[in-house]
Design an enzyme around this catalytic site. Structure first.
Site, short mmCIF file in Angstrom:
data_model
loop_
_atom_site.label_atom_id
_atom_site.label_comp_id
_atom_site.label_asym_id
_atom_site.label_seq_id
_atom_site.Cartn_x
_atom_site.Cartn_y
_atom_site.Cartn_z
N HIS A 1 35.20 41.59 39.94
CA HIS A 1 36.54 42.17 40.04
C HIS A 1 36.50 43.61 40.57
O HIS A 1 36.35 44.56 39.80
CB HIS A 1 37.22 42.17 38.67
CG HIS A 1 37.67 40.82 38.22
ND1 HIS A 1 38.99 40.44 38.17
CD2 HIS A 1 36.97 39.74 37.83
CE1 HIS A 1 39.09 39.20 37.75
NE2 HIS A 1 37.87 38.75 37.54
N GLU B 1 38.88 45.39 41.59
CA GLU B 1 40.06 46.22 41.25
C GLU B 1 39.81 47.07 40.01
O GLU B 1 40.55 48.03 39.75
CB GLU B 1 41.29 45.33 41.03
CG GLU B 1 41.45 44.68 39.68
CD GLU B 1 40.47 43.55 39.45
OE1 GLU B 1 40.25 43.18 38.28
OE2 GLU B 1 39.92 43.02 40.44
N CYS C 1 36.54 36.25 42.49
CA CYS C 1 36.42 35.43 41.29
C CYS C 1 36.74 33.96 41.58
O CYS C 1 35.98 33.30 42.27
CB CYS C 1 37.31 36.01 40.18
SG CYS C 1 36.81 35.49 38.52
#
Length: 371
Positions: free
Chosen positions: A344, A346, A254
Site C-alpha cells: 500500500h 498510499e 494489493c
C-alpha cells in the site's frame, strides 16, 4: 464475559469490547503499532476478525479525519489492553464507543501473543467472538457454529464493499491527467495521493466493464486494494484484460496486483497467515532499493522469480519481492505501460517509503500523452 473461538477448537477468554453479541470471520493479525482507525475502516478487512499485536490500543481515541471509508469493515476486533482514557487533540470519542456505535463485536483478552503464535503455526482460520449470554454456550457448540461459517477461499467480496455509483475526486491544483480507478475496496487516501499529483480520479464500481472504464477516456487506469479471493474475481480480470489490450497505462495495488497477475496468465494462492501491518521489507529488484511498506493481504501471485516470462501482452517480470518470505510483491510489463505492487503506497497508516510509485504511474501517463 467474552470468548474467542477458533475453528480448530482453540478458545481464548476475555472481556467484551465494543458491541456485545456474536460475529464470525477469518481470524488474522495486524502488526502495526499505529493506525488502528485506518485498519478498522479499510474495506480489505471485510469479513475478517482482526487481532492487534500491539498491546495497547485506543490511547489516541477516534477522530473524523483518519477513516479510510465511511464505516468500519472488520467483522470483529481483538485487543490485549484497551486504553482506559483516550487523549489526543483531534479525538472526538473513544474507540470502545466507536466500535459499539458501529455494531462491531470485540474482545479484550490477555492472550493476543499466544493467538498470534497459534495463527503463525496453524495459519489464518475461521473464528467467532461471542459475548454476553452467547459466551455461556458449550464450547463444542460454538466451535461447530464457527466451522459452519463461510471461509475466505472462493469468496467474491469486491462488489460488497465497492461504491454503488461513480464519483469524481478532483485534481488538487492544475489537472494533468484523468484516471479511471476501479473501486474493489479503495481507501480514501489512494485517490487523494493521485489528486495531489494533478490527477482527476473517476472512481468506478467494481463491476465496471472494460468498455465502461475506457468510455471515461482515461490517461491511466487504476485497480485498487480489496477483500476476497482473487481467483473468484473473473469479471474484474476480464475488464483488466480489455484495458491492457487497449494499451492504457495501468497501475494496481494489493488486490489489483493479484488481478493483474491473473490477467497476465498467472495463478494466485492463499498465504498461510498473510501480511498485515506497516513493517514489511520489500526490495525493488530493478534497483536493489528496500522499502519498509504497509501490507494487508492474505493471497499472493505465483510467478517465476528467475527472470522474465511470456504473457499475452508481451514479456513481464517480477519487479518486487518480500525479503521475509520471497513473496511476489510487484509485477510489470517490460514492453508496455503497466505495473502493480502488492503493498500500500498510499501509507494510511504506514511508512511513506513507496509514495514514489504514484509518481511512476504519472510518468507512464505523461509518456503516453507525449507519444
Amino acid at each position: 464475559m467474552a470468548v474467542l473461538v477458533l475453528e480448530d477448537g482453540r478458545v481464548f477468554r476475555g472481556a467484551p469490547y465494543g458491541a456485545r453479541g456474536e460475529t464470525f470471520g477469518e481470524m488474522v493479525f495486524n502488526t502495526g503499532m499505529t493506525g488502528y482507525q485506518e485498519t478498522l475502516t479499510d474495506p480489505s478487512y471485510h469479513r475478517q476478525i482482526v487481532a492487534m499485536t500491539s498491546p495497547h490500543i485506543g490511547n489516541t481515541g477516534v477522530n473524523d479525519d483518519d477513516p479510510e471509508s465511511s464505516r468500519v469493515w472488520v467483522a470483529g476486533y481483538v485487543v490485549r489492553e484497551p486504553a482506559r482514557v483516550h487523549s489526543n487533540w483531534r479525538a472526538t470519542r473513544g474507540l470502545h464507543d466507536y466500535l459499539a456505535d458501529q455494531g462491531v463485536v470485540g474482545i479484550a483478552m490477555p492472550g493476543t501473543r499466544a493467538l498470534t503464535r497459534h495463527l503463525r503455526e496453524r495459519g489464518a482460520m475461521r473464528a467467532g467472538i461471542f459475548s454476553g449470554t452467547g459466551a455461556e454456550a458449550p464450547v463444542a457448540e460454538l466451535v461447530e457454529r464457527v466451522r459452519h461459517s463461510p471461509g475466505m477461499v472462493g469468496a467474491d467480496l469486491a462488489a460488497e464493499v465497492s461504491t454503488r455509483e461513480p464519483y469524481v475526486v478532483p485534481a488538487i491544483g492544475r489537472r494533468r491527467f484523468t484516471v479511471a480507478a476501479v473501486d474493489l475496496g479503495i481507501k480514501a487516501m489512494t485517490p487523494h495521493r493521485m489528486a495531489e499529483r494533478g490527477c482527476e480520479v473517476h472512481v468506478l464500481p467494481a463491476w465496471s466493464t472494460a468498455g465502461e472504464i475506457l468510455a471515461r477516456d482515461p490517461d491511466g487506469v487504476f485497480f485498487s486494494n480489496g477483500p476476497g479471493d482473487p481467483a473468484a474475481a473473473d469479471a474484474q480480470v476480464e475488464a483488466l484484460r480489455g484495458v491492457l489490450a487497449a494499451g492504457r497505462p495501468f497501475f494496481g495495488i494489493c488486490f489489483g496486483n493479484q488481478l493483474f497477475g491473473r490477467a497476465l496468465g498467472l495463478g494466485t494462492y492463499k498465504l498461510r497467515y498473510g501480511h498485515r501491518g506497516v513493517n514489511q521489507p520489500v526490495q525493488d529488484r530493478r534497483t536493489g532499493k528496500v522499502d519498509i511498506s504497509a501490507h494487508n493481504h492474505g493471497f499472493a501471485v505465483r510467478a517465476p522469480l528467475d527472470g522474465p516470462f511470456d504473457t499475452p501482452y508481451g514479456r513481464a517480470e517480477v519487479s518486487h519481492v518480500n525479503l521475509n518470505d520471497d513473496c511476489v510483491e510487484g509485477l510489470r510489463l517490460l514492453g508496455g505501460p503497466a505495473f502493480s505492487v502488492q503493498y500500500h503506497p498510499e501509507a494510511a497508516a504506514g511508512p511513506h517509503d513507496a509514495a514514489g510509485l504514484f509518481d511512476e504511474f504519472c510518468d507512464l501517463m505523461g509518456a503516453k500523452q507525449g507519444a
